[in-house]
Scaffold this motif. Structure first.
Motif, PDB file in Angstrom:
ATOM      1  N   LEU A   1       0.824  -1.209   0.000  1.00  0.00           N
ATOM      2  CA  LEU A   1       0.000   0.000   0.000  1.00  0.00           C
ATOM      3  C   LEU A   1       0.860   1.261   0.000  1.00  0.00           C
ATOM      4  O   LEU A   1       0.588   2.218  -0.726  1.00  0.00           O
ATOM      5  N   ILE A   2       1.909   1.250   0.796  1.00  0.00           N
ATOM      6  CA  ILE A   2       2.795   2.415   0.852  1.00  0.00           C
ATOM      7  C   ILE A   2       3.543   2.575  -0.465  1.00  0.00           C
ATOM      8  O   ILE A   2       3.617   3.672  -1.023  1.00  0.00           O
ATOM      9  N   ALA A   3       4.093   1.497  -0.983  1.00  0.00           N
ATOM     10  CA  ALA A   3       4.865   1.564  -2.224  1.00  0.00           C
ATOM     11  C   ALA A   3       4.019   2.052  -3.394  1.00  0.00           C
ATOM     12  O   ALA A   3       4.530   2.719  -4.299  1.00  0.00           O
ATOM     13  N   ASN A   4       2.738   1.729  -3.382  1.00  0.00           N
ATOM     14  CA  ASN A   4       1.858   2.080  -4.497  1.00  0.00           C
ATOM     15  C   ASN A   4       0.998   3.311  -4.239  1.00  0.00           C
ATOM     16  O   ASN A   4       0.097   3.600  -5.018  1.00  0.00           O
ATOM     17  N   ALA A   5       1.270   4.004  -3.156  1.00  0.00           N
ATOM     18  CA  ALA A   5       0.497   5.217  -2.858  1.00  0.00           C
ATOM     19  C   ALA A   5       0.732   6.233  -3.969  1.00  0.00           C
ATOM     20  O   ALA A   5       1.852   6.423  -4.430  1.00  0.00           O
ATOM     21  N   ASP A   6      -0.325   6.881  -4.387  1.00  0.00           N
ATOM     22  CA  ASP A   6      -0.181   7.837  -5.484  1.00  0.00           C
ATOM     23  C   ASP A   6      -0.832   9.184  -5.190  1.00  0.00           C
ATOM     24  O   ASP A   6      -1.106   9.958  -6.088  1.00  0.00           O
ATOM     25  N   ARG A   7      -1.051   9.469  -3.947  1.00  0.00           N
ATOM     26  CA  ARG A   7      -1.671  10.735  -3.586  1.00  0.00           C
ATOM     27  C   ARG A   7      -0.643  11.653  -2.953  1.00  0.00           C
ATOM     28  O   ARG A   7       0.122  11.240  -2.087  1.00  0.00           O
ATOM     29  N   ASP A   8      -0.621  12.872  -3.379  1.00  0.00           N
ATOM     30  CA  ASP A   8       0.228  13.882  -2.758  1.00  0.00           C
ATOM     31  C   ASP A   8      -0.599  14.623  -1.726  1.00  0.00           C
ATOM     32  O   ASP A   8      -1.717  15.038  -2.003  1.00  0.00           O
ATOM     33  N   TYR A   9      -0.047  14.784  -0.553  1.00  0.00           N
ATOM     34  CA  TYR A   9      -0.746  15.463   0.523  1.00  0.00           C
ATOM     35  C   TYR A   9      -0.179  16.862   0.694  1.00  0.00           C
ATOM     36  O   TYR A   9       1.029  17.054   0.714  1.00  0.00           O
ATOM     37  N   SER A  10      -1.067  17.813   0.844  1.00  0.00           N
ATOM     38  CA  SER A  10      -0.625  19.181   1.091  1.00  0.00           C
ATOM     39  C   SER A  10      -0.422  19.372   2.588  1.00  0.00           C
ATOM     40  O   SER A  10      -0.840  18.550   3.391  1.00  0.00           O
ATOM     41  N   GLY A  11       0.225  20.463   2.958  1.00  0.00           N
ATOM     42  CA  GLY A  11       0.510  20.744   4.359  1.00  0.00           C
ATOM     43  C   GLY A  11      -0.728  20.774   5.235  1.00  0.00           C
ATOM     44  O   GLY A  11      -0.693  20.372   6.394  1.00  0.00           O
ATOM     45  N   GLU A  12      -1.856  21.225   4.685  1.00  0.00           N
ATOM     46  CA  GLU A  12      -3.092  21.316   5.483  1.00  0.00           C
ATOM     47  C   GLU A  12      -3.704  19.941   5.789  1.00  0.00           C
ATOM     48  O   GLU A  12      -4.474  19.799   6.714  1.00  0.00           O
ATOM     49  N   THR A  13      -3.375  18.948   4.975  1.00  0.00           N
ATOM     50  CA  THR A  13      -3.992  17.632   5.167  1.00  0.00           C
ATOM     51  C   THR A  13      -3.151  16.708   6.031  1.00  0.00           C
ATOM     52  O   THR A  13      -3.595  15.623   6.372  1.00  0.00           O
ATOM     53  N   LEU A  14      -1.960  17.144   6.412  1.00  0.00           N
ATOM     54  CA  LEU A  14      -1.084  16.303   7.226  1.00  0.00           C
ATOM     55  C   LEU A  14      -1.332  16.529   8.702  1.00  0.00           C
ATOM     56  O   LEU A  14      -1.716  17.613   9.123  1.00  0.00           O
ATOM     57  N   VAL A  15      -1.106  15.503   9.479  1.00  0.00           N
ATOM     58  CA  VAL A  15      -1.219  15.599  10.926  1.00  0.00           C
ATOM     59  C   VAL A  15       0.181  15.870  11.477  1.00  0.00           C
ATOM     60  O   VAL A  15       1.119  15.138  11.187  1.00  0.00           O
ATOM     61  N   HIS A  16       0.317  16.938  12.223  1.00  0.00           N
ATOM     62  CA  HIS A  16       1.615  17.282  12.819  1.00  0.00           C
ATOM     63  C   HIS A  16       1.554  17.060  14.320  1.00  0.00           C
ATOM     64  O   HIS A  16       0.663  17.569  14.983  1.00  0.00           O
ATOM     65  N   LEU A  17       2.475  16.273  14.830  1.00  0.00           N
ATOM     66  CA  LEU A  17       2.512  15.986  16.265  1.00  0.00           C
ATOM     67  C   LEU A  17       3.643  16.724  16.917  1.00  0.00           C
ATOM     68  O   LEU A  17       4.637  17.011  16.399  1.00  0.00           O
TER      69      LEU A  17
END
Length: 81
Positions: free
Chosen positions: A65-81
């Protein structure tokens, strides 16, 4: 997949059993999905395939699943801890 991995293995990165976790942590900023997937596969060394075959299958599927991921995430969609 990484959230599931951390939930199941914890977020610690010290010690020999956490070697792949350290490498994954270093790879995340660069977004090298193939290398991250390879680390998921590499950590299967920790568990006996004959006793925990389901865990080996799960890690392989997570890696795919990780190797075949094809979506780019923008800064607003990421979770920052």
């Amino acid at each position: 997949m990484l959230l599931s991995l951390i939930f199941n293995r914890g977020g610690a990165t010290a010690g020999p059993r956490q070697a792949e976790m350290r490498v994954i942590q270093a790879l995340i900023p660069g977004g090298d999905l193939a290398a991250i997937a390879n680390q998921l596969r590499a950590m299967k060394r920790l568990w006996d395939r004959t006793k925990l075959p389901g865990l080996h299958i799960r890690r392989d599927r997570e890696a795919e699943l990780i190797a075949n991921a094809d979506r780019d995430y923008s800064g607003e969609t990421l979770v920052h801890l």
